[in-house]
Design a protein around this motif. Structure first.
Motif, mmCIF file in Angstrom:
data_model
loop_
_atom_site.group_PDB
_atom_site.id
_atom_site.type_symbol
_atom_site.label_atom_id
_atom_site.label_comp_id
_atom_site.label_asym_id
_atom_site.label_seq_id
_atom_site.Cartn_x
_atom_site.Cartn_y
_atom_site.Cartn_z
ATOM 1 N N GLY A 192 -12.757 -1.982 -1.546
ATOM 2 C CA GLY A 192 -11.970 -1.000 -2.287
ATOM 3 C C GLY A 192 -11.230 -1.737 -3.391
ATOM 4 N N MET B 8 -8.305 -10.834 4.663
ATOM 5 C CA MET B 8 -8.716 -10.070 3.492
ATOM 6 C C MET B 8 -8.952 -11.017 2.314
ATOM 7 S SD MET B 8 -7.856 -6.391 2.561
ATOM 8 C CE MET B 8 -6.105 -6.227 2.409
ATOM 9 N N GLY C 116 -10.360 -5.555 -2.845
ATOM 10 C CA GLY C 116 -10.126 -6.157 -1.535
ATOM 11 C C GLY C 116 -11.345 -5.962 -0.648
ATOM 12 N N LEU C 117 -11.698 -7.022 0.036
ATOM 13 C CA LEU C 117 -12.797 -6.958 0.990
ATOM 14 C C LEU C 117 -12.238 -7.364 2.352
ATOM 15 C CD1 LEU C 117 -15.885 -7.058 1.825
ATOM 16 C CD2 LEU C 117 -15.799 -9.462 1.206
ATOM 17 N N GLU D 67 0.825 -1.208 0.000
ATOM 18 C CA GLU D 67 0.000 0.000 0.000
ATOM 19 C C GLU D 67 0.859 1.257 0.000
ATOM 20 O OE1 GLU D 67 -3.389 0.302 -0.186
ATOM 21 O OE2 GLU D 67 -3.414 -1.856 -0.544
ATOM 22 N N ILE E 40 -17.155 -0.888 1.936
ATOM 23 C CA ILE E 40 -16.981 -2.305 2.298
ATOM 24 C C ILE E 40 -15.937 -2.959 1.398
ATOM 25 C CG2 ILE E 40 -18.911 -3.174 0.862
ATOM 26 C CD1 ILE E 40 -19.520 -5.106 3.265
ATOM 27 N N ARG F 274 -1.684 -4.835 9.981
ATOM 28 C CA ARG F 274 -1.401 -3.397 9.901
ATOM 29 C C ARG F 274 -1.030 -2.873 11.278
ATOM 30 N NH1 ARG F 274 -5.222 -1.218 5.021
ATOM 31 N NH2 ARG F 274 -4.691 -3.016 3.697
ATOM 32 N N ARG G 54 -13.505 -0.510 14.143
ATOM 33 C CA ARG G 54 -13.446 -1.063 12.786
ATOM 34 C C ARG G 54 -12.042 -1.471 12.367
ATOM 35 N NH1 ARG G 54 -15.819 1.847 8.445
ATOM 36 N NH2 ARG G 54 -14.027 3.218 8.636
ATOM 37 N N HIS G 55 -11.070 -1.368 13.280
ATOM 38 C CA HIS G 55 -9.694 -1.691 12.913
ATOM 39 C C HIS G 55 -9.100 -2.765 13.808
ATOM 40 C CE1 HIS G 55 -10.030 2.252 10.911
ATOM 41 N NE2 HIS G 55 -9.160 1.749 10.068
ATOM 42 N N ARG H 231 -14.816 -6.824 8.449
ATOM 43 C CA ARG H 231 -15.800 -5.758 8.204
ATOM 44 C C ARG H 231 -17.070 -6.373 7.627
ATOM 45 N NH1 ARG H 231 -12.950 -0.605 7.040
ATOM 46 N NH2 ARG H 231 -11.469 -0.489 8.757
HETATM 47 P P1 ATP Z 1 -9.812 2.411 6.492
HETATM 48 O O1 ATP Z 1 -9.912 3.755 5.817
HETATM 49 O O2 ATP Z 1 -11.105 1.943 7.047
HETATM 50 O O3 ATP Z 1 -8.678 2.350 7.476
HETATM 51 P P2 ATP Z 1 -8.207 1.467 4.358
HETATM 52 O O4 ATP Z 1 -8.469 2.499 3.331
HETATM 53 O O5 ATP Z 1 -6.960 1.535 5.143
HETATM 54 O O6 ATP Z 1 -9.468 1.366 5.341
HETATM 55 P P3 ATP Z 1 -7.622 -0.595 2.418
HETATM 56 O O7 ATP Z 1 -6.167 -0.342 2.500
HETATM 57 O O8 ATP Z 1 -8.362 -0.201 1.194
HETATM 58 O O9 ATP Z 1 -8.366 0.035 3.701
HETATM 59 O O10 ATP Z 1 -7.890 -2.155 2.759
HETATM 60 C C1 ATP Z 1 -8.900 -2.937 2.124
HETATM 61 C C2 ATP Z 1 -9.979 -3.367 3.090
HETATM 62 O O11 ATP Z 1 -9.424 -3.976 4.254
HETATM 63 C C3 ATP Z 1 -10.815 -2.208 3.628
HETATM 64 O O12 ATP Z 1 -11.875 -1.914 2.770
HETATM 65 C C4 ATP Z 1 -11.314 -2.763 4.942
HETATM 66 O O13 ATP Z 1 -12.462 -3.564 4.696
HETATM 67 C C5 ATP Z 1 -10.208 -3.679 5.404
HETATM 68 N N1 ATP Z 1 -9.348 -3.084 6.420
HETATM 69 C C6 ATP Z 1 -8.400 -2.151 6.267
HETATM 70 N N2 ATP Z 1 -7.752 -1.890 7.403
HETATM 71 C C7 ATP Z 1 -8.306 -2.718 8.322
HETATM 72 C C8 ATP Z 1 -8.055 -2.953 9.708
HETATM 73 N N3 ATP Z 1 -7.087 -2.298 10.358
HETATM 74 N N4 ATP Z 1 -8.803 -3.880 10.350
HETATM 75 C C9 ATP Z 1 -9.748 -4.559 9.682
HETATM 76 N N5 ATP Z 1 -10.046 -4.394 8.380
HETATM 77 C C10 ATP Z 1 -9.324 -3.482 7.707
#
Ligand code: ATP
Ligand code: MN
Length: 463
Positions: free
Chosen positions: A389, A246, A432-433, A168, A387, A231, A239-240, A437
């Motif tokens: 991206g 994934m 990615g889902l 990323e 949900i 992460r 939510r994190h 979530r």
């Molecule tokens: P957010 O803005 O909610 O932190 P992100 O933009 O960092 O999400 P992406 O990098 O696009 O998320 O990751 C793809 C998917 O993984 C997200 O749509 C979300 O469903 C999930 N996701 C991301 N970070 C986390 C986390 N720390 N815990 C659980 N699920 C996560």
């Protein structure tokens, strides 16, 4: 005698015949002339009541069995007079495999909060009703994910967990090392010498399997990954997680439109499956956790998703007259309040937003001809916002190299990724889902830590 699962017993049309149930007592109520034991074996939400009559030879000993005990009960399956249960077992033989001290067992009748369950009882919480339901639904969703892709000929690719690249480019990674933390080897300049580390280079836990999945899509055409990602972001939110699962499909010879069609069909399949296959657990969530969850899922399954560009979405938001905590303007990322407004109030259905400004999206998204936006797509749903991206990927080597440079990433880390653009590059796309979530959305559970067996979050990896 062979074991009968409670789920199968309760699906029978009529009572009758001997059955053998093995499970844990949720409650034991000893009355003067009878003992009632609510048994649960995890196969379904409902318990099966065992009735021990006064003339049972062990009546006195069985009166003091504690809630939580592991029991095996054989007896005749009878019609039940009790409310809300069709059948019960007239206990004949009872084996106590493991008793539980009723004065100490923490999951007694009185309600224990989810927070206490999570922080002090994560080892026992799968025995609680809500958690049994969560983990059965979680299982059904994983199965449905595999079924969806396998039925369409996708190959499941096991991408690595240990990686040297930051997919990323966000730099929130856990380091993997075997160096001595107290006295690591040093370079002449005094830095830690990761050249002497296990992999002879700095390595981390992966944040996404996408880049590797792309390599496999550019050979096997349709692939997906489904595995743990990590992460090290210090986000103490509901939510994190630091460790989460994934799902990432990747498709060659596919543009953003094919990608949107796939994402829409995928979500609809998952929601339809849990509504059909987990009806009992879903009814429980709908009654006790989130009153709108089944209705929302039904509605999503039946609605075509709206498709909007980011520019159109920003325009709608600016003209909405709505007061947002974070103001909207072209170039800023959408916040979940904006995403929810679009789905819940403006459109009334899931929305797929595409073509975001390049500065708020990752380097690998395909640059549009306007040179300002990229072919990203976020799928937004009510209550949650984003949900999924995803994007069509940048398949042109020169543009990709420029974007890596603009994003301040080290191109030498991506030589293998560039090679796929050098040899037989083709348009491809994926998304990615976040699996937790998804489970959270489906069950309506408020905290993501309650939909993964052992949540890893800042300051917490106790179990
Ligand atoms: P957010 O803005 O909610 O932190 P992100 O933009 O960092 O999400 P992406 O990098 O696009 O998320 O990751 C793809 C998917 O993984 C997200 O749509 C979300 O469903 C999930 N996701 C991301 N970070 C986390 C986390 N720390 N815990 C659980 N699920 C996560
Ligand atoms: Mn994030």
């Amino acid at each position: 005698m062979a074991r009968d699962m409670i789920r199968d017993i309760l699906a029978r049309e009529k009572p009758g015949g001997p059955v053998t149930v093995q499970g844990w007592a949720r409650t034991v109520r000893a009355q003067k002339h009878v003992i009632f034991m609510q048994l649960n074996d995890g196969s379904c939400l409902a318990d099966l009541q065992a009735v021990v009559a006064e003339d049972h030879p062990d009546f006195a000993a069985l009166r003091v069995i504690g809630a939580g005990a592991a029991l095996e009960v054989t007896g005749e399956l009878a019609e039940s007079a009790g409310k809300g249960q069709r059948f019960e077992i007239m206990a004949d033989q009872i084996t106590v495999h493991g008793d539980a001290d009723p004065t100490a067992y923490p999951l007694q009748k009185k309600r224990v909060s989810f927070e206490v369950m999570r922080e002090k009882l994560a080892h026992l919480r799968p025995r609680a009703k809500t958690f049994g339901a969560v983990f059965r639904v979680r299982n059904a969703l994983s199965h449905a994910i595999h079924t969806f892709f396998q039925d369409r000929g996708f190959v499941w690719v096991h991408t690595p967990i240990i990686t040297a690249s930051d997919a990323e480019g966000a730099g929130e990674m856990f380091r993997v090392t075997t160096l001595d933390p107290v006295a690591p080897p040093r370079t002449q300049a005094g830095d830690v010498d990761f050249g002497k580390d296990f992999f002879a280079r700095p390595t981390f836990l992966t944040v996404s399997g996408q880049l590797e999945a792309e390599l496999y899509a550019l050979a096997l055409s349709n692939v997906y990954t489904f595995g743990p990602t990590f992460r090290a972001e210090n986000s103490n939110t509901s939510r994190h997680l630091a460790e989460f699962w994934m799902v990432e499909p990747e498709v060659a010879f596919c543009d953003i439109h094919g990608n949107m069609d796939l994402a829409e069909a995928f979500l609809k399949h998952l929601f339809r499956t849990v509504l059909d296959d987990c009806a009992e657990d879903m009814a429980f969530f709908n009654q006790w956790i989130e009153k709108s969850t089944c209705k929302t899922l039904e509605h999503i399954v039946e609605s075509p998703f709206e498709r909007l560009t980011y520019t159109e979405a920003v325009d709608l938001l600016e003209r909405s007259g709505e007061k947002f905590e974070y103001p909207v303007s072209w170039g800023k990322d959408l916040q979940s309040e904006h995403e929810r407004y679009l789905c819940e109030k403006k459109i009334g259905r899931p929305v797929i937003v595409t073509d975001y400004p390049k500065d708020i999206k990752a380097f690998y998204m395909r640059l549009n001809d306007d040179a300002k936006t990229v072919r990203g797509m976020d799928v937004l749903v009510p209550r949650l916002g984003e949900i999924i991206g995803g994007s069509q990927r940048e398949d042109r080597l020169d543009v990709l190299e420029r974007r890596i440079d603009e994003c301040g990433l080290d191109p030498s880390h991506y030589w293998w990724y560039f090679d796929t653009r050098r040899f037989g590059s083709v348009e491809h796309a994926g998304f990615g889902l976040g699996f937790e979530r998804l489970v959270q959305f489906v069950t309506g559970m408020a905290n993501i830590r309650d939909v993964i067996p052992f949540p890893r979050t800042p300051n917490n990896a106790d179990y």
